[in-house]
Structures are given as C-alpha cells and as structure tokens.
Enzyme design. Sequence first.
Site, short mmCIF file in Angstrom:
data_model
loop_
_atom_site.label_atom_id
_atom_site.label_comp_id
_atom_site.label_asym_id
_atom_site.label_seq_id
_atom_site.Cartn_x
_atom_site.Cartn_y
_atom_site.Cartn_z
N ASP A 120 72.39 172.45 6.49
CA ASP A 120 73.53 172.22 5.59
C ASP A 120 73.21 172.13 4.10
OD1 ASP A 120 74.64 172.03 8.09
OD2 ASP A 120 75.87 170.30 7.63
N LYS A 121 72.32 171.24 3.70
CA LYS A 121 72.06 171.05 2.27
C LYS A 121 70.86 171.86 1.80
CE LYS A 121 75.39 168.32 2.68
NZ LYS A 121 75.47 168.48 4.14
N GLU A 442 79.59 162.61 5.26
CA GLU A 442 80.53 163.37 6.08
C GLU A 442 81.28 162.44 7.02
OE1 GLU A 442 78.32 167.70 6.30
OE2 GLU A 442 78.31 166.43 8.08
N SER A 468 82.16 167.29 7.89
CA SER A 468 81.25 168.25 8.49
C SER A 468 81.99 169.58 8.61
CB SER A 468 80.84 167.77 9.89
OG SER A 468 80.33 168.84 10.66
#
Length: 554
Positions: A120-121, A442, A468
């Site tokens: 994700d990041k 999230e 999310s």
Amino acid sequence: MRSDVIKKGLERAPHRSLLKALGITDDEMRRPFIGIVSSWNEIIPGHVHLDKVVEAVKAGVRMAGGVPFVFPTIGICDGIAMDHRGMKFSLPSRELIADSIEIVASGFPFDGLVFVPNCDKITPGMMMAMGRLNIPSVLISGGPMLAGRYNGRDIDLITVFEAVGGYKVGKVDEETLKAIEDLACPGAGSCAGLFTANTMNSLAEALGIAPRGNGTVPAVHAKRLRMAKEAGMLVVELVKRDVKPRDIVTLDSFMNAVMVDLATGGSTNTVLHLKAIAESFGIDFDIKLFDELSRKIPHICNISPVGPYHIQDLDDAGGIYAVMKRLQENGLLKEDAMTIYLRKIGDLVREAKILNEDVIRPFDNPYHKEGGLGILFGNLAPEGAVAKLSGVPEKMMHHVGPAVVFEDGEEATKAILSGKIKKGDVVVIRYEGPKGGPGMREMLSPTSAIVGMGLAEDVALITDGRFSGGSHGAVIGHVSPEAAEGGPIGIVKDGDLIEIDFEKRTLNLLISDEEFERRMKEFTPLVKEVDSDYLRRYAFFVQSASKGAIFRKP
C-alpha cells in the site's frame, strides 16, 4: 554518466578501491551503475518473494550491459498493522520510504534506478522518490496474490474481515471462520482484490513508468520474472538515452491514471497518493479532477471488494492496457503520453486486446454509469472528502441520519460489533486524520463490521481518517480539514442530522448557520498524547489530506 563522479579520474582512486572491495572490475567501472531499491522482507506476504524479483531485475540489468546494486527500504503491511498502534505508522512510512530512497540515491550517484515495491504505502513512496530524484527509472512491483477458494467461490482478505462481523451476529460459525482464515490468502503477493496496493501498481502502468502487466500479472507466475528482467533491460536503455521520469510523466499521464482508477473502481487512497506523487513530479494536480472525470468515465470493472472478480481475472481479460483500450475507443485516452518503452501510450494501447467483455465492460454497458470515486464537498468537508461510489448501495445514494460520534476507530468498532449502531445511523469517526491520529489510520475494521453485521444497506460512516482499498459501503473518508486542524467534523454532536448525497457530491451537517458558527467559534480541537518521536514529528509537519498528506516545505 552520473556515476562518473565516483569512478573517473586519479582523485577517485579511493572510491574505486572501495567499489573493488565489492568485486567490481575495471570493465564494470565503465558501465552504467543501476540502483535497485527493494522492500523485500519476511513479514509482508506481498514482499516475501521480492528477492526473486530483484534477482531477475539484476539479470536484466546485466543482460543490457549495466551493473546492478541492490539497497533496501522499509515496508508495512496494512492488513497486519490493522486494529492496533501499528496502523498509526502506515501512512507516515510513505514519507520515510521516499526520504530514505532519496538519501541513498543521492549519496550513491546511480545512473539509473529500478524500484521494486508491492504494497500500500511502498509503491506510492517509491513513486514519490522517483519524481524527486528524476534519474532514469523503471518500477516493477511484486504482483498480486491469487484469490483463495472456499466452498466453490473466490475469497480474499476482506472476506475474512467481514466474516468476523458475520460471526458476531451468528451468520458465520467458528468452523467456517477458521476455514476462511486458512484459505483466503494462499501465498505471496499483494492482496487479491482491487485494494490500494494493486490499484497503485496498476496506475504505475497508466502513468507510463512500469512494464505492461505490472498491476495484474500474479506474483507467482513466471511472467512476473520475465517482466522483471525486461525492467532491468529497459532502465539501461533509458540511461543510454538520458530519458528521465519527468520526461515521461506529465499532467496527461496523471489524467490517464485517474481515468483508469475511475473505470476500474480503485481504492480511495489513490486520491491521497496521486496528489502526493504529482507534487514530487512538480505537477499541479487538483483532486477535483477525479470528480470532473468521474462524470465522464463509467465504472466498467466489477472487482473485489465491490464485485466478484479478482486481479487475476482482470489480467486474464487483458489487464490495464485493455482497460485503457476502452478509454481509447471512446476518445478519452491521452494518447501522446510517453512510456518507459519510449513509445506513446496510445500506440501501445492499440496493440492491446480485450479478452473478456464482462470483466472489462464496454462504456455502453457499465456496472455503474459514473466512475468509481467521487469527491464530496459541503459544510462538513470544505476542502473535500472522498468516497468509493462503486461500493455505495443504491438505497444509500442519498441518506439523512443521526450522527453517532466516536473519537477513534476502536471505540466505533466495539460499538458496531456490540449492536449499538442502528439502521439509519451515520457513524462519525474523528481525530483520525494525518495530524490528529496521528497517521490517518484506515477504518477497515469498522466498515467490515458494518458489512458483516448486515448494516451496509442502512448505515453510513464518515471519517477524517482513511479507508482500506477493501472498504465498501456508504463510507466517506479524508474529510478535510480534519478535526485536529479545527475542521467542522469536530463540532458534530450525537444525534445531529447529517445529509449525504453521493449523486450531488455533498456532505452537510443539518444545523442552522447560526448554530454552526457558534459551535465553530467555541470549538477547541482535542489534543491527543503521542507516544512516538517519529509520530510527533510527523504530526508537526504533515499537511491536510486534501493536499496529499505530504510534509510542509520549510
């Protein structure tokens, strides 16, 4: 070459001596030095196999006449970090990833870079570093996880989160929950739906900085290794031609990425990340572009968490280039945008084939007539808020309900799972923004609890935190300004009526103007105690979600 500063001239003998300690030969000193940054580790399923991807990249670099050097960066799995203190560090890790790569690639003057992320990041953090450094670069991700299988149907991590809510209300027994837990994540790769990781890896293709298939070819397929070799060869060619990321990525590239995002129904986090990436590339990118294009781009891919398909199905149907072919068919693709292939994206997309008309539907037969994401404004979100329109139930497209207010995500989740939230309620979770969290966590557990408890058709949720990519329902995040910055979400009281209109893109607190002004004048934001040096620094420097949650410049 950029690396000549440590290789050429008598005065660089000490530098060459240190390089020779690595086994570098005099012949290799004359070749391009290629840095390969990898977030490989043994705690993230999406990263556990990146060592193999890196070896393939190294092989490609050598095949093209370059010399590869691997260096690491950090990574966090949002799924494992969920529902505890660890989630506070997820978004802040994006800045640290970008900073660490900038530091290493400046300390060691590589001629080119290959970025090997997955989750994700990490992918946006690496893309931010790419824009800042502006060294010939290619991004090749680790690829998506295959979907799990249970009782004849495909499942994924979100199935597990929602099964927990189902268990709480007696819809799912413990044996079924255990079976889903065991089968949902069958192996290496980023989680199998169109969640944040796979969305960002797909948008890297649309931006022109990653090989075809980057976002969709499964992690465990041999094609992923062939693509990694190709990435290694491509970066050497870019070095030879001195083609840099800012020569490739333009505002048109970002428009293509946004259109792909809307057509596929990507993660809401992309609004945050694309804004931050554009800033690193020196491109003026207004998040209102999402809403303007959403009116023109229908949602044509029904992928988890909003539909039955998974990323492997999208790959089988032709992948991201096939999605862009739909844009091209309708005269919307920015065809002159350049790619790492040193060819225009329009020419490459013309070669793509759409292999499944249901996975990638035509514009005249979409799943939803408008794009998957929308930006809402109103007195609760003067700077905007973000919603995944493709995940909103039809009956919740316009909703008015009483607020039930929480100061953090854990309390909200407990209330939902204990049955305290009733049909019609609007759950408000605040002080979860970039500064207030800090870290903009999230809210997957509360949204999954709402779905699992059977309330998705009747309950809305708004927050200054994030969601999310697996969240769906009548949920609105990134409410800006956040409560900790004095935003209006901070003045909402239990029982206040909130009106949400997804079609009109409005979010309003239904109190009189006089009452609104009185509350705002009297409002003093809550200040949370922060027990981390890094998070205290992060909270001090971070800007609003509407600005990409990037750091203020000194």
